[in-house]
Design a protein around this motif. Structure first.
Motif, PDB file in Angstrom:
ATOM      1  N   MET A  20      32.058 -41.967 -31.718  1.00 27.38           N
ATOM      2  CA  MET A  20      31.070 -41.948 -30.645  1.00 27.38           C
ATOM      3  C   MET A  20      31.635 -41.332 -29.383  1.00 27.38           C
ATOM      4  SD  MET A  20      30.895 -45.827 -29.203  1.00 27.38           S
ATOM      5  CE  MET A  20      30.772 -45.459 -27.484  1.00 27.38           C
ATOM      6  N   GLY A  21      30.738 -40.932 -28.527  1.00 25.22           N
ATOM      7  CA  GLY A  21      31.079 -40.471 -27.194  1.00 25.22           C
ATOM      8  C   GLY A  21      30.120 -41.150 -26.238  1.00 25.22           C
ATOM      9  N   LEU A  22      30.600 -41.520 -25.065  1.00 20.17           N
ATOM     10  CA  LEU A  22      29.785 -42.277 -24.129  1.00 20.17           C
ATOM     11  C   LEU A  22      30.047 -41.786 -22.714  1.00 20.17           C
ATOM     12  CD1 LEU A  22      28.003 -44.892 -23.634  1.00 20.17           C
ATOM     13  CD2 LEU A  22      30.174 -46.066 -23.280  1.00 20.17           C
ATOM     14  N   THR A  23      28.999 -41.739 -21.908  1.00 25.91           N
ATOM     15  CA  THR A  23      29.155 -41.459 -20.486  1.00 25.91           C
ATOM     16  C   THR A  23      28.095 -42.225 -19.715  1.00 25.91           C
ATOM     17  OG1 THR A  23      29.416 -39.735 -18.792  1.00 25.91           O
ATOM     18  CG2 THR A  23      27.695 -39.384 -20.421  1.00 25.91           C
ATOM     19  N   VAL A  24      28.438 -42.596 -18.511  1.00 25.01           N
ATOM     20  CA  VAL A  24      27.490 -43.205 -17.579  1.00 25.01           C
ATOM     21  C   VAL A  24      27.522 -42.330 -16.346  1.00 25.01           C
ATOM     22  CG1 VAL A  24      26.907 -45.234 -16.205  1.00 25.01           C
ATOM     23  CG2 VAL A  24      27.893 -45.513 -18.497  1.00 25.01           C
ATOM     24  N   ARG A  25      26.368 -41.835 -15.950  1.00 19.93           N
ATOM     25  CA  ARG A  25      26.307 -40.878 -14.852  1.00 19.93           C
ATOM     26  C   ARG A  25      25.317 -41.304 -13.790  1.00 19.93           C
ATOM     27  NH1 ARG A  25      27.496 -34.986 -16.474  1.00 19.93           N
ATOM     28  NH2 ARG A  25      29.283 -35.339 -17.791  1.00 19.93           N
ATOM     29  N   SER A  26      25.536 -40.740 -12.615  1.00 20.56           N
ATOM     30  CA  SER A  26      24.578 -40.869 -11.525  1.00 20.56           C
ATOM     31  C   SER A  26      24.418 -39.491 -10.912  1.00 20.56           C
ATOM     32  CB  SER A  26      25.061 -41.866 -10.471  1.00 20.56           C
ATOM     33  OG  SER A  26      26.180 -41.341  -9.788  1.00 20.56           O
ATOM     34  N   THR A  27      23.391 -39.335 -10.140  1.00 22.69           N
ATOM     35  CA  THR A  27      23.212 -38.096  -9.404  1.00 22.69           C
ATOM     36  C   THR A  27      23.871 -38.236  -8.042  1.00 22.69           C
ATOM     37  OG1 THR A  27      21.093 -38.891  -8.597  1.00 22.69           O
ATOM     38  CG2 THR A  27      21.041 -37.497 -10.557  1.00 22.69           C
ATOM     39  N   ASP A  81      21.666 -42.040 -28.079  1.00 17.36           N
ATOM     40  CA  ASP A  81      21.054 -43.252 -27.556  1.00 17.36           C
ATOM     41  C   ASP A  81      21.181 -43.169 -26.045  1.00 17.36           C
ATOM     42  OD1 ASP A  81      19.823 -45.741 -27.546  1.00 17.36           O
ATOM     43  OD2 ASP A  81      21.726 -46.826 -27.676  1.00 17.36           O
ATOM     44  N   THR A  82      20.146 -43.558 -25.338  1.00 17.02           N
ATOM     45  CA  THR A  82      20.191 -43.516 -23.875  1.00 17.02           C
ATOM     46  C   THR A  82      19.725 -44.848 -23.312  1.00 17.02           C
ATOM     47  OG1 THR A  82      17.937 -42.657 -23.702  1.00 17.02           O
ATOM     48  CG2 THR A  82      19.713 -41.037 -23.789  1.00 17.02           C
ATOM     49  N   GLY A  83      20.147 -45.106 -22.116  1.00 13.56           N
ATOM     50  CA  GLY A  83      19.739 -46.327 -21.439  1.00 13.56           C
ATOM     51  C   GLY A  83      20.018 -46.182 -19.957  1.00 13.56           C
ATOM     52  N   SER A  84      19.736 -47.224 -19.232  1.00 12.07           N
ATOM     53  CA  SER A  84      20.031 -47.197 -17.806  1.00 12.07           C
ATOM     54  C   SER A  84      20.653 -48.520 -17.403  1.00 12.07           C
ATOM     55  CB  SER A  84      18.768 -46.922 -16.987  1.00 12.07           C
ATOM     56  OG  SER A  84      17.816 -47.934 -17.194  1.00 12.07           O
ATOM     57  N   ILE A  85      21.552 -48.408 -16.453  1.00 12.26           N
ATOM     58  CA  ILE A  85      22.215 -49.572 -15.882  1.00 12.26           C
ATOM     59  C   ILE A  85      22.026 -49.421 -14.383  1.00 12.26           C
ATOM     60  CG2 ILE A  85      24.397 -50.804 -15.627  1.00 12.26           C
ATOM     61  CD1 ILE A  85      25.327 -49.321 -18.195  1.00 12.26           C
ATOM     62  N   GLY A  86      21.101 -50.158 -13.815  1.00 13.81           N
ATOM     63  CA  GLY A  86      20.782 -49.979 -12.399  1.00 13.81           C
ATOM     64  C   GLY A  86      20.252 -48.576 -12.163  1.00 13.81           C
ATOM     65  N   ASN A  87      20.893 -47.838 -11.268  1.00 13.54           N
ATOM     66  CA  ASN A  87      20.489 -46.466 -10.975  1.00 13.54           C
ATOM     67  C   ASN A  87      21.287 -45.440 -11.772  1.00 13.54           C
ATOM     68  OD1 ASN A  87      18.552 -47.219  -9.091  1.00 13.54           O
ATOM     69  ND2 ASN A  87      20.074 -47.353  -7.459  1.00 13.54           N
ATOM     70  N   SER A  89      22.517 -43.593 -15.498  1.00 13.03           N
ATOM     71  CA  SER A  89      22.033 -43.242 -16.836  1.00 13.03           C
ATOM     72  C   SER A  89      23.197 -43.278 -17.813  1.00 13.03           C
ATOM     73  CB  SER A  89      21.433 -41.836 -16.839  1.00 13.03           C
ATOM     74  OG  SER A  89      20.302 -41.794 -16.018  1.00 13.03           O
ATOM     75  N   GLU A  90      22.987 -43.963 -18.910  1.00 16.66           N
ATOM     76  CA  GLU A  90      23.988 -44.023 -19.967  1.00 16.66           C
ATOM     77  C   GLU A  90      23.516 -43.146 -21.116  1.00 16.66           C
ATOM     78  OE1 GLU A  90      25.426 -46.824 -23.600  1.00 16.66           O
ATOM     79  OE2 GLU A  90      23.613 -47.259 -22.475  1.00 16.66           O
ATOM     80  N   VAL A  91      24.411 -42.335 -21.652  1.00 17.53           N
ATOM     81  CA  VAL A  91      24.114 -41.518 -22.822  1.00 17.53           C
ATOM     82  C   VAL A  91      25.237 -41.739 -23.820  1.00 17.53           C
ATOM     83  CG1 VAL A  91      23.716 -39.203 -23.727  1.00 17.53           C
ATOM     84  CG2 VAL A  91      22.914 -39.790 -21.445  1.00 17.53           C
ATOM     85  N   CYS A  92      24.860 -41.991 -25.059  1.00 16.85           N
ATOM     86  CA  CYS A  92      25.820 -42.212 -26.135  1.00 16.85           C
ATOM     87  C   CYS A  92      25.429 -41.323 -27.316  1.00 16.85           C
ATOM     88  CB  CYS A  92      25.795 -43.681 -26.564  1.00 16.85           C
ATOM     89  SG  CYS A  92      26.933 -44.064 -27.915  1.00 16.85           S
ATOM     90  N   ALA A  93      26.416 -40.678 -27.909  1.00 19.98           N
ATOM     91  CA  ALA A  93      26.215 -39.947 -29.158  1.00 19.98           C
ATOM     92  C   ALA A  93      27.088 -40.627 -30.203  1.00 19.98           C
ATOM     93  CB  ALA A  93      26.618 -38.486 -29.004  1.00 19.98           C
ATOM     94  N   TYR A  94      26.563 -40.787 -31.410  1.00 21.05           N
ATOM     95  CA  TYR A  94      27.354 -41.412 -32.453  1.00 21.05           C
ATOM     96  C   TYR A  94      26.991 -40.823 -33.803  1.00 21.05           C
ATOM     97  CZ  TYR A  94      23.118 -44.230 -33.068  1.00 21.05           C
ATOM     98  OH  TYR A  94      21.827 -44.636 -33.261  1.00 21.05           O
ATOM     99  N   GLY A  95      27.910 -40.930 -34.727  1.00 21.09           N
ATOM    100  CA  GLY A  95      27.700 -40.402 -36.070  1.00 21.09           C
ATOM    101  C   GLY A  95      28.848 -40.838 -36.963  1.00 21.09           C
ATOM    102  N   THR A  96      28.901 -40.255 -38.146  1.00 18.09           N
ATOM    103  CA  THR A  96      29.941 -40.578 -39.115  1.00 18.09           C
ATOM    104  C   THR A  96      30.857 -39.384 -39.288  1.00 18.09           C
ATOM    105  OG1 THR A  96      28.423 -42.068 -40.271  1.00 18.09           O
ATOM    106  CG2 THR A  96      30.379 -41.358 -41.478  1.00 18.09           C
ATOM    107  N   ALA A  97      32.141 -39.592 -39.031  1.00 17.62           N
ATOM    108  CA  ALA A  97      33.142 -38.539 -39.204  1.00 17.62           C
ATOM    109  C   ALA A  97      33.455 -38.398 -40.694  1.00 17.62           C
ATOM    110  CB  ALA A  97      34.408 -38.889 -38.436  1.00 17.62           C
ATOM    111  N   VAL A  98      33.441 -37.165 -41.175  1.00 15.27           N
ATOM    112  CA  VAL A  98      33.690 -36.901 -42.585  1.00 15.27           C
ATOM    113  C   VAL A  98      34.566 -35.655 -42.744  1.00 15.27           C
ATOM    114  CG1 VAL A  98      31.532 -37.958 -43.387  1.00 15.27           C
ATOM    115  CG2 VAL A  98      31.588 -35.524 -42.826  1.00 15.27           C
ATOM    116  N   VAL A  99      35.115 -35.531 -43.927  1.00 12.86           N
ATOM    117  CA  VAL A  99      35.774 -34.298 -44.340  1.00 12.86           C
ATOM    118  C   VAL A  99      34.876 -33.689 -45.400  1.00 12.86           C
ATOM    119  CG1 VAL A  99      37.807 -33.285 -45.443  1.00 12.86           C
ATOM    120  CG2 VAL A  99      38.069 -35.205 -43.843  1.00 12.86           C
ATOM    121  N   VAL A 100      34.530 -32.422 -45.206  1.00 13.19           N
ATOM    122  CA  VAL A 100      33.680 -31.728 -46.164  1.00 13.19           C
ATOM    123  C   VAL A 100      34.395 -30.492 -46.683  1.00 13.19           C
ATOM    124  CG1 VAL A 100      31.519 -32.531 -45.123  1.00 13.19           C
ATOM    125  CG2 VAL A 100      32.503 -30.363 -44.382  1.00 13.19           C
TER     126      VAL A 100
END
Length: 110
Positions: A20-27, A81-87, A89-100
């Motif tokens: 996963m990768g996660l960030t919480v941002r504001s303007t 996945d996105t959400g908010s915490i006060g003012n 914005s939280e954005v999360c990307a997630y998936g399954t790591a594989v070798v192909v």
């Protein structure tokens, strides 16, 4: 990186787990002020659109970095996945790591 559970033309040889990768941002103050003013008229607010676009790019890069650290060369079933915490914005990307490997390639011992 795909949103599907498989990759056409490739077979999954190893599943390395969730990443996963996660960030919480504001303007910044200028973006918030301009965005608030634009919201009075309705429609798209480019200042916020830019923040969300940059957030998506950042979380995808973080997720890909985690996958590479585990030895993956692909990510399947990727989601946002996105959400908010006060003012903020939280954005999360997630998936399954594989070798192909391409279908038809000689299998290598695990």
């Amino acid at each position: 990186m795909v949103t599907t559970n498989d990759i056409p033309g490739y077979r999954i040889t190893q599943v390395l787990g969730e990443v996963m990768g996660l960030t919480v941002r504001s303007t910044d103050f200028g973006q918030s002020f301009t965005g608030a003013f634009r919201s009075l008229g309705g429609g798209e607010i480019p200042e916020y659109t830019k923040v969300m676009y940059e957030s998506r790019q950042e979380v995808m890069a973080r997720m890909w970095g985690e996958a590479q650290q585990r030895g993956a060369n692909a990510i399947i079933a990727m989601r946002f996945d996105t959400g908010s915490i006060g003012n903020f914005s939280e954005v999360c990307a997630y998936g399954t790591a594989v070798v192909v490997e391409p279908v038809g390639a000689a299998a290598t011992p695990a």
